[in-house]
Enzyme design. Structure first.
Site, short mmCIF file in Angstrom:
data_model
loop_
_atom_site.label_atom_id
_atom_site.label_comp_id
_atom_site.label_asym_id
_atom_site.label_seq_id
_atom_site.Cartn_x
_atom_site.Cartn_y
_atom_site.Cartn_z
N LYS A 180 0.82 -1.22 0.00
CA LYS A 180 0.00 0.00 0.00
C LYS A 180 0.86 1.27 0.00
CE LYS A 180 -4.07 -1.95 2.35
NZ LYS A 180 -4.75 -2.63 1.28
N GLU A 229 -2.96 7.41 7.41
CA GLU A 229 -3.56 8.38 6.48
C GLU A 229 -4.81 8.96 7.12
OE1 GLU A 229 -4.14 5.88 3.03
OE2 GLU A 229 -6.16 5.30 3.67
N GLU A 268 -9.35 0.86 -6.42
CA GLU A 268 -10.32 1.22 -5.38
C GLU A 268 -10.11 2.66 -4.92
OE1 GLU A 268 -11.18 -3.12 -3.37
OE2 GLU A 268 -9.91 -1.74 -2.23
N GLU A 291 -6.25 1.53 -3.15
CA GLU A 291 -5.32 0.46 -3.53
C GLU A 291 -5.77 -0.09 -4.87
OE1 GLU A 291 -5.50 -3.27 -1.56
OE2 GLU A 291 -7.66 -3.21 -1.28
N ASN A 295 -6.34 -3.72 -6.89
CA ASN A 295 -6.38 -5.18 -6.81
C ASN A 295 -6.05 -5.74 -8.19
OD1 ASN A 295 -7.11 -5.22 -4.09
ND2 ASN A 295 -9.26 -4.89 -4.59
N PHE A 328 -23.60 -13.33 13.15
CA PHE A 328 -22.96 -13.78 11.91
C PHE A 328 -21.95 -14.90 12.12
CE2 PHE A 328 -24.56 -9.54 11.27
CZ PHE A 328 -25.19 -9.63 10.03
P1 ADP Z 1 -12.92 -8.29 -3.46
O1 ADP Z 1 -12.01 -7.15 -3.12
O2 ADP Z 1 -12.54 -9.07 -4.67
O3 ADP Z 1 -14.35 -7.92 -3.45
P2 ADP Z 1 -12.83 -9.02 -0.75
O4 ADP Z 1 -12.57 -7.59 -0.49
O5 ADP Z 1 -14.04 -9.64 -0.16
O6 ADP Z 1 -12.79 -9.32 -2.31
O7 ADP Z 1 -11.61 -9.85 -0.28
C1 ADP Z 1 -10.34 -9.48 -0.71
C2 ADP Z 1 -9.54 -10.72 -0.96
O8 ADP Z 1 -9.27 -11.41 0.24
C3 ADP Z 1 -10.24 -11.68 -1.90
O9 ADP Z 1 -9.29 -12.14 -2.81
C4 ADP Z 1 -10.73 -12.80 -1.01
O10 ADP Z 1 -10.67 -14.05 -1.63
C5 ADP Z 1 -9.76 -12.74 0.14
N1 ADP Z 1 -10.44 -13.01 1.39
C6 ADP Z 1 -11.54 -12.41 1.86
N2 ADP Z 1 -11.90 -12.90 3.05
C7 ADP Z 1 -10.99 -13.83 3.36
C8 ADP Z 1 -10.80 -14.70 4.48
N3 ADP Z 1 -11.63 -14.72 5.52
N4 ADP Z 1 -9.74 -15.54 4.46
C9 ADP Z 1 -8.90 -15.54 3.40
N5 ADP Z 1 -9.03 -14.74 2.33
C10 ADP Z 1 -10.06 -13.90 2.30
P1 ADP Z 2 -7.95 -3.99 2.02
O1 ADP Z 2 -6.67 -4.27 1.32
O2 ADP Z 2 -8.04 -4.70 3.31
O3 ADP Z 2 -9.12 -4.16 1.11
P2 ADP Z 2 -8.40 -1.13 1.75
O4 ADP Z 2 -7.34 -0.09 1.83
O5 ADP Z 2 -8.96 -1.42 0.41
O6 ADP Z 2 -7.85 -2.44 2.44
O7 ADP Z 2 -9.58 -0.70 2.73
C1 ADP Z 2 -10.67 -1.54 3.00
C2 ADP Z 2 -11.86 -0.71 3.45
O8 ADP Z 2 -11.54 0.10 4.58
C3 ADP Z 2 -12.36 0.27 2.41
O9 ADP Z 2 -13.26 -0.33 1.52
C4 ADP Z 2 -13.01 1.33 3.27
O10 ADP Z 2 -14.28 0.89 3.67
C5 ADP Z 2 -12.14 1.38 4.49
N1 ADP Z 2 -11.09 2.43 4.41
C6 ADP Z 2 -9.82 2.25 4.01
N2 ADP Z 2 -9.12 3.40 4.06
C7 ADP Z 2 -9.95 4.35 4.50
C8 ADP Z 2 -9.82 5.76 4.78
N3 ADP Z 2 -8.67 6.40 4.62
N4 ADP Z 2 -10.89 6.42 5.22
C9 ADP Z 2 -12.06 5.78 5.41
N5 ADP Z 2 -12.25 4.47 5.19
C10 ADP Z 2 -11.21 3.74 4.74
MG MG Z 3 -9.58 -3.15 -0.63
#
Ligand code: ADP
Ligand code: ADP
Ligand code: MG
Length: 699
Positions: free
Chosen positions: A142, A226, A301, A314, A316, A374
């Site tokens: 990141k 951040e 994203e 980030e 993906n 859940f």
């Molecule tokens: P995406 O960003 O594709 O919508 P998610 O944000 O739900 O997917 O998850 C991010 C990534 O982490 C995906 O590649 C998913 O397979 C993986 N992932 C999500 N939850 C878990 C978990 N509980 N254990 C392992 N991997 C996970």
């Molecule tokens: P990951 O790799 O675990 O998906 P991300 O950086 O994509 O991490 O963040 C996952 C989620 O966390 C985002 O979808 C958002 O909901 C929240 N988030 C991340 N960074 C911020 C930020 N700077 N401010 C508010 N929400 C955030």
């Molecule tokens: Mg993300």
């Protein structure tokens, strides 16, 4: 799926596949899918359409899995834990060699974003259906990817792009950025290693816990800080790029409906973006992709604030879980495009050709109990019926009726997508499809999804990533279900009972006489317009009504209201399809004892249909008390008893941790719901537990 674009047309005969003339000739003969579950099945589907043979890999737990059944060939790769099977690069490369697969599709998760995997395949001369190793590497971190984004002119969240050495430094930096801030693991993913801090104390604590979580989850303890964007929306741009310098943005998806930073509902387009913001985000995403010579499908994203300022989060570097909503509005098949560009083809369309047709929603169906915080739920899918797929409903799954939801992997049952001309129509179709999704044997989150789809704030599109936390503060309970009309439910129950009674009366006739006479006899019975007075005990509350019927059309009078119900439901059908006052409905009907269980809009109702005389007698019957389970701690799910924190004779306070049950790779702490004294321990650490198995008995 609605295939409206050239590339995604139904089975295109070889050579005729649109834009590039020799298209299919250059594609692969055989592709190995280094994944499992719904995404493996999804990739197989497109391969089959393109005439490409497929190879599935599988662990011991997946010997009977759907992806293995659907592939042309299968290769066993090891024991159930992913670290001993799906994550082993050598095993996958070896499986390619053995089967002669020329390319690998990694799906999402597992090895999809592992640079080492891409490299190992390249060394073995096998194509990777995804980006090159350098792009995976550049976007895998990141801190580094944000620096790259800044350099490419992409707007990033204000913050400090360097690893923080200690807690004091964390506080200093947080203060400089200004609270609230987000502390994040640089190697993070899946919502792990993130903390929000509103003051110095929280910054200190957040630094420590994020660092620890990062170390444990990613073996990399670097965290950075951040600005926390308030009232944030998660909006991401889907990209597709070829190896010839072409990169397109396929609009956005809004994924703000999240639980613990994990997406639950996704939609495309976003109800928040205007054309100008959409274009700006799309162009910045493309600029970033071009900066790393990105190839294949990828997602950038963004976090978007309430003033439509957007900031890069980030990238993906893989196909995303929620890619179907993009496919539904563009008519493109992303897996097909990934395969084509991996084979060296050029993208068959230009930015101006990308359609944005209607609205699409995706809901993730999980095997979990929304009413029990859940908790994951494993076991056999005793019954599994999907809603009817069609141009407006799409189901992606890796399970089947009789199959098992294993505790080793992601507990996703299916992804349910709907499409409509407008957002309201997509929501309406999603609600109906959820009503039709019939799953028994494991707990599932359909009630929660139904509640989300009916929530006025969701319907109004007023989303932020805090939606679930704000709207379901004390967790999810039956009170959160959409309100249902008891008169309608009672009327449906009365109709169900009437059809049932008619059937029972006509059966002896059918057995006695020939088919023609039976048909006639049935006709006579079904044409009966006699009126029946009934009392429906709906969740033990009496509803008096009168039901009259003519063939498949019924009129039910409740008080001064007449409800028209039309249905061809037959006893034994799990679903009652029909109309209520002209509105189409689907209600799940289970026969329970001498009554019915009706499931609709995520809620269930028990109905007992009585004659007035039976109702009088029923009122005199003593109410059977439910067995007292408060004296026990029961296992809320199947799993392994990891530890017990109390001993016999010990006093416990409400909220105190009693035991830990391991399931679905998660530790679930079971706590005392009230003060008490432990009388007997019924299970010991190491025991594997069934759902509702006794663990502790209280005095
Ligand atoms: P995406 O960003 O594709 O919508 P998610 O944000 O739900 O997917 O998850 C991010 C990534 O982490 C995906 O590649 C998913 O397979 C993986 N992932 C999500 N939850 C878990 C978990 N509980 N254990 C392992 N991997 C996970
Ligand atoms: P990951 O790799 O675990 O998906 P991300 O950086 O994509 O991490 O963040 C996952 C989620 O966390 C985002 O979808 C958002 O909901 C929240 N988030 C991340 N960074 C911020 C930020 N700077 N401010 C508010 N929400 C955030
Ligand atoms: Mg993300």
């Amino acid at each position: 799926m609605a295939a409206k674009n050239k590339v995604a047309k139904k089975p295109a005969p070889k050579g005729k596949a649109a834009a590039s003339p020799s298209a299919s000739a250059k594609l692969f003969d055989k592709i190995l899918i280094a994944n499992r579950g719904e995404i493996a099945c999804r990739v197989i589907r497109t391969c089959r359409r393109l005439g490409i043979k497929t190879v599935a890999v599988y662990s011991e737990a997946d010997a009977d899995a759907l992806h293995v059944r659907e592939a042309d060939e299968k290769v066993f790769i090891g024991p159930p834990p992913a670290t001993q099977s799906y994550l082993l690069i050598d095993k996958i490369v070896e499986a390619c060699r053995r089967t002669g697969a020329q390319a690998v599709h990694p799906g999402y998760g597992f090895l999809s974003e592992k640079e080492a995997f891409q490299k190992a395949l390249a060394a073995a001369g096998i194509a990777f259906i995804g980006p090159d190793a350098h792009a995976i590497y550049a976007m895998g971190d990141k801190i580094e990817s944000k620096k790259l984004a800044q350099a490419a002119g992409v707007s990033t969240v204000p913050g400090h792009l360097a690893a923080i050495p200690n807690a004091d430094e964390a506080v200093k930096i947080a203060k400089k950025i200004g609270y609230p801030v987000m502390i994040k693991a640089s190697a993070g993913g899946g919502g792990k290693g993130m903390r929000i801090a509103y003051n110095d104390n929280e910054a200190k604590e957040g630094f420590v816990s994020a660092t620890n979580e990062a170390k444990a989850s990613f073996a990399d303890d670097r965290v950075f800080i951040e600005k926390y964007i308030e009232e944030p929306r998660h909006i991401e741009i889907q990209l597709i790029a070829d190896g010839h310098g072409n990169c397109l943005y396929l609009w956005e998806r809004e994924c703000s409906i999240q639980r613990r930073h994990q997406k639950v509902i996704e939609e495309a387009p976003s109800p928040f973006l205007d054309a100008k913001t959409r274009k700006a985000m799309g162009e910045q995403a493309v600029a970033l992709a071009k900066a790393v010579k990105y190839k294949s499908a990828g997602t950038v994203e963004f976090i978007v604030d309430k003033n439509r300022n957007f900031y890069f989060l980030e990238m993906n570097t893989r196909l995303q879980v929620e890619h179907p909503v993009t496919e539904l509005i563009t008519g493109l098949d992303l897996v097909e495009l990934m395969i084509r560009v991996a084979a060296g083809e050029r993208l068959p369309l230009q930015q101006k050709d990308v359609k944005l047709n209607g609205w699409a929603m995706e809901a993730r169906l999980y095997a979990e109990d929304p009413f029990r915080n859940f908790l994951p739920s494993t076991g056999r899918l005793v019954k599994y019926r999907e809603p009817k797929p069609g141009p407006d409903v799409r189901v992606d799954t890796g399970v089947y009726e009789g199959g098992e939801i294993s505790m080793f992997y992601d507990p996703m049952i299916a992804k349910l997508c709907s499409h409509g001309k407008t957002r309201d129509q997509a929501i309406e179709r999603m609600r109906r499809a959820l009503d039709e999704f019939y799953v028994r044997g494991v707990s599932h989150n359909v009630p929660f999804l139904a509640a989300l789809m009916a929530h006025p704030r969701f319907v109004a599109g007023k989303l932020t990533t805090n939606f679930i936390a704000e709207e379901f503060k004390g967790g999810f309970t039956a009170k959160d279900l959409p309100p249902r009309d008891p008169a309608v439910l009672a009327a449906v129950a009365a109709v169900v009972q009437r059809i049932w009674d008619e059937r029972r009366r006509s059966e002896p006739l059918q057995r006695l006489s020939g088919a023609a006479e039976a048909r006639h006899a049935e006709q006579v019975l079904r044409n009966e317009t006699s009126k029946d007075d009934r009392v429906v005990m709906l969740n033990r509350e009496p509803v008096a009504l009168t039901v009259a019927g003519l063939a498949d059309d019924f009129r039910v009078t409740v008080g001064d209201r007449t409800i028209a119900i039309s249905t061809v439901w037959m006893p034994g059908d799990p679903l009652l399809h029909g109309t209520v006052d002209g509105q189409e409905v689907a209600v799940q009907v289970d026969s329970v004892g001498s009554g019915w269980r009706l499931i609709h809009e995520g809620g269930q109702a028990e109905a007992l249909v009585l004659t007035p005389r039976q109702a009088e007698l029923y009122a005199l019957m003593p109410v059977k008390a439910a067995p007292d389970t408060s004296k026990f701690l029961l296992s809320p799910m199947p799993g392994l008893l990891a530890s017990v924190a109390v001993g016999e004779g010990q006093e416990v306070k409400a909220g105190e941790a009693l035991a830990v049950v391991e399931a679905m790779k998660m530790e679930n702490v079971l706590r005392a719901v009230q003060d008490g004294t432990v009388k007997t321990l019924h299970a010991k650490p190491g025991d594997s537990l069934k759902v509702d198995q006794k663990i502790i008995e209280f005095a």
